[in-house]
Design an enzyme around this catalytic site. Structure first.
Site, PDB file in Angstrom:
ATOM      1  N   ASP A 159      16.292 -79.537  38.025  1.00 37.30           N
ATOM      2  CA  ASP A 159      15.050 -79.019  37.577  1.00 37.30           C
ATOM      3  C   ASP A 159      14.669 -78.030  38.436  1.00 37.30           C
ATOM      4  O   ASP A 159      13.929 -77.256  37.799  1.00 37.30           O
ATOM      5  CB  ASP A 159      14.124 -80.450  38.264  1.00 37.30           C
TER       6      ASP A 159
ATOM      7  N   ASP B 237      18.128 -86.113  30.385  1.00 43.64           N
ATOM      8  CA  ASP B 237      17.309 -86.388  31.351  1.00 43.64           C
ATOM      9  C   ASP B 237      16.537 -87.951  31.066  1.00 43.64           C
ATOM     10  O   ASP B 237      16.904 -88.624  32.353  1.00 43.64           O
ATOM     11  CB  ASP B 237      15.742 -84.876  31.996  1.00 43.64           C
TER      12      ASP B 237
END
Lengths: 477, 255
Positions: free
Chosen positions: A398, A191
């Site tokens: 997420d 990420d």
């Protein structure tokens, strides 16, 4: 009674923390009901292509295998994300949408159906196959429509996004333990790279979306509804969205324009605008007149960013606490009162942006970003209603990975769950504050996941035995 | 039966916490964040205590005396840290309030933040020491320890959680007030009550001690609540409970 500062600050953060908490709570509940010890045979899955963990394997075998699994998984995610960027680049929007729609349908109907069957078996709920199928398919169809294709009340869309996140996360908790932990860390690292490096796939996607004033194609949870009401947007070159997309498009415009002229603090009439924006601004003014919600104003201060994948997108802002932070930092203007209480309005607002993003493919992985959206302050920008338009956005990825961590923790003990929850929320809060400070898209996973993993092992190895020993002796402090 | 008992223990331990949370904290977003932050601070202090003392458990009962004293001292140190952190945040809040043309934080706002911080500490305590123990009570059986044959372990845990929740919540209110006015006796009151309540739980180690230990802890709680109530009443005055007064300049200027 007049609203004090405490009523106003922090609304956006709570708006994002609440759905994340709900999603985690649901996953923990599911894990508790269906698979309390993580004993189910691991479902074979793309994340364990290389190595299938056995309880009898040695430490190094598990670690090595888990690393391999994680690497393969991250590579696949990267490839898929690049594919997505390519599709987006060549404007195969329809293709993307269909793909996203089909994956969402699969998740809701297939995974949701399996979970429902397990619950039905567990509680011996009497139901016949036909009813069950009809319900499942309807549920999934409405979900796909709500998320991708039509406008529905924002609560419905947000609810379905949470359900999708929950189902995918529940599936991921079925991975073997070591693989789960290594995978979480690997995704957090991915990420960072994908969002923050200039050539990272998610960064490319965001920039592309900003450049074109389009939505990012991704599954993104938006804390606040965009306002659909203003159609008066000035046509911008990039604008080709369908009606449904308009509000968002506008937002992107704003962002784009902001980024183009960075001068902060100007007031409405006096602000220098770039020539390109001038016409836009005029129209905006007009628009503003009829729309009480909008503020229009000067030049955009900072670029907002949206994002996809799992990142946060940033925002600019002015508005609640975040804004507050940014305001303090940037000192640009003062905010309008209306701006602030956005969050409360959200439930009532009828319009929702139907299109949240569509995006990446599997939900599994990718991340989705958060975006901070914007809000406007007086000097904010154009059209979007204040407060209404900009919302912080968090990628569904997420949600998924946070919930996976908590769900995995739930297989050990409740205490680890609480510790991980607090750590993740703290990480999310820190990320949101950074968002306000840096004003760009940020990855939402790294801080939260690393804190969560640290707290999990602390809680499991140290705190849990300590607290249990104390409390079984009835000694407290 | 297990379900009924489980919910009973759950509500004893967390009922008042949920009520305070729902009525005073939940409507204001900033207070929710305060609760989360303060819970995290409490968890950090618990973690440090656990890292230090983990190796000594299980051990003889005098170890508990050491653990309790050091842990309480640690938590009081964290409370002081928390207060300084709060002062910094309050500055930002005031800057922000000016920008938003809102009134600055006044005494009442500070009390609300103190309450929320206390709820964060108390909830974290109740969750870690209470809820995680009570969870098995939802199952079919119950559990007694050898030193306490009068009450199930779950009931003692639930009652103690309740007592410590209230103690933590109102200690924080008293502490914020004490730091605000730099009042020595109030500053001392908080750690003494905390330590007293913690040490009184040692009574539970004696055979049948829980019949005395639990009420004694509640006595500390009651003293704390009464003292906190008295302080707030004294500072706000009886007439200030009418609405308009709450945000009046007088109460703000008393800072």
């Amino acid at each position: 009674m007049e609203k004090g500062i405490l009523d106003v600050v922090g609304g956006e953060i709570v708006g994002i923390v609440t759905p994340v908490s709900i999603c985690m709570f649901l996953v923990v509940t599911l894990v508790h009901i269906l698979d309390p010890r993580g004993e189910d045979a691991p479902v074979s899955n793309i994340a364990m292509m290389v190595y299938n963990e056995q309880a009898s394997d040695s430490f190094s075998e598990k670690l090595g295998g888990a690393l391999l699994n994680a690497i393969v998984f991250v590579v696949i995610v990267t490839l898929v994300t690049f594919m997505l960027v390519a599709l987006f680049y060549y404007r195969c929007t329809r293709c993307l949408r269909v793909y996203m729609g089909i994956s969402a349908f699969t998740v809701l109907a297939w995974m949701g159906g399996i979970v429902a069957v397990q619950i039905i078996k567990l509680y011996s709920i009497p139901i016949d196959v036909i009813t069950f199928l009809i319900c499942t398919i309807n549920f999934a169809s409405v979900g796909v429509a709500a998320v991708f294709f039509c406008r529905m009340p924002i609560m419905v869309t947000q609810g379905y996004l949470i359900v999708i996140g929950m189902l995918v996360a529940f599936w991921f908790t079925k991975l073997p333990e070591w693989t789960t932990w290594v995978l979480l860390l690997a995704m957090a690292a991915y990420d960072v790279v994908a969002v923050l490096t200039p050539r990272g796939p998610l960064n490319l996607l965001v920039e592309l979306a900003i450049e074109r004033d389009e939505d990012i194609p991704a599954l993104i949870y938006e804390a606040r509804p965009t306002v659909s009401g203003r159609m008066q947007m000035p046509p911008s070159p990039a604008q080709m969205g369908s009606d449904a997309e308009r509000p968002r498009v506008r937002r992107w415009n704003r962002r784009a324009s902001r980024s183009s002229n960075p001068s902060p603090d100007t007031e409405l009439g006096e602000s220098p605008m770039s020539s390109g924006n001038a016409s836009q601004r005029d129209s905006t003014l007009t628009a503003a007149v009829d729309d009480s919600q909008n503020l229009i104003t000067g030049p955009p201060t900072e670029p907002e960013v949206g994002i996809i994948g799992s990142r946060l997108i940033s925002s600019t802002g002015e508005g609640g606490a975040l804004h507050a932070v940014s305001i303090i930092l940037h000192e640009n203007s003062h905010m309008d009162d209306d701006t602030v209480p956005l969050v409360q309005q959200q439930t009532n607002s009828p319009s929702s942006p139907a299109t949240l993003g569509r995006s990446e493919a599997e939900f599994d992985h990718r991340s989705r970003p958060m975006n901070g959206a914007t809000q406007h302050s007086e000097d904010g920008d154009e059209e979007t209603g204040i407060g209404l338009s900009g919302a912080i956005k968090l990628g569904l990825g997420d949600f998924v990975f946070y919930s996976v961590l908590v769900g995995r923790a739930a297989m050990y003990d409740l205490m680890t769950v609480y510790a991980c929850y607090l750590a993740i929320v703290a990480g999310l809060g820190a990320t949101l504050i950074l968002l306000a400070v840096w004003q760009r898209a940020l990855p939402a996973l790294p801080i939260s996941i690393s804190l969560g993993v640290i707290f999990y092992f602390l809680a499991r190895l140290v705190m849990d035995p300590f607290v249990l020993d104390m409390s079984t002796n009835l000694v407290f402090f | 039966m297990g379900l009924v008992a489980g919910f009973g223990y759950f509500l004893i331990a967390l009922g008042p916490a949920l009520t305070i949370f729902g009525s005073s904290v939940a409507p204001k977003p900033f207070l929710i964040l305060t609760v989360l932050a303060s819970a995290l601070v409490w968890l950090a202090s618990l973690n440090i205590a656990a890292i230090v003392w983990r190796a000594f458990l299980p051990g003889p009962s005098w170890v508990f005396l050491l653990i309790l004293t050091t842990s309480v001292a640690l938590q009081e140190a964290f409370r002081l840290l928390y207060w300084h952190l709060y002062l910094k945040i309050e500055k930002y809040l005031n800057v922000l309030a000016t920008k938003l043309s809102k009134p600055q934080c006044n005494y009442l706002d500070r009390l609300e933040i103190a309450l929320a911080s206390g709820v964060g500490h108390g909830l974290a305590h109740a969750v870690f020491f209470g809820l995680s123990i009570i969870a098995p009570a939802f199952g079919p059986a119950t559990y007694y320890t050898s030193s306490c044959k009068q009450m199930p372990l779950f009931l003692v845990s639930a009652l103690s959680s309740l007592a410590f929740f209230l103690l933590h919540t109102f200690s924080m209110v008293i502490a914020f007030n004490a730091y605000t006015y730099d009042n020595i006796s109030q500053k001392l009151f908080v750690p003494i009550m905390h330590l007293g309540a913690a040490l009184l739980t040692l009574v539970n180690l004696l055979p049948n001690g829980c019949t005395a230990g639990v009420p004694l802890v509640f006595l500390c709680t009651a003293l704390t609540m009464a003292y906190g109530g008295k302080i707030v009443w004294h500072n706000l005055g009886p007439h200030s409970l009418h609405h308009g007064y709450l945000h009046s300049p007088q109460s703000g200027s008393s800072l």
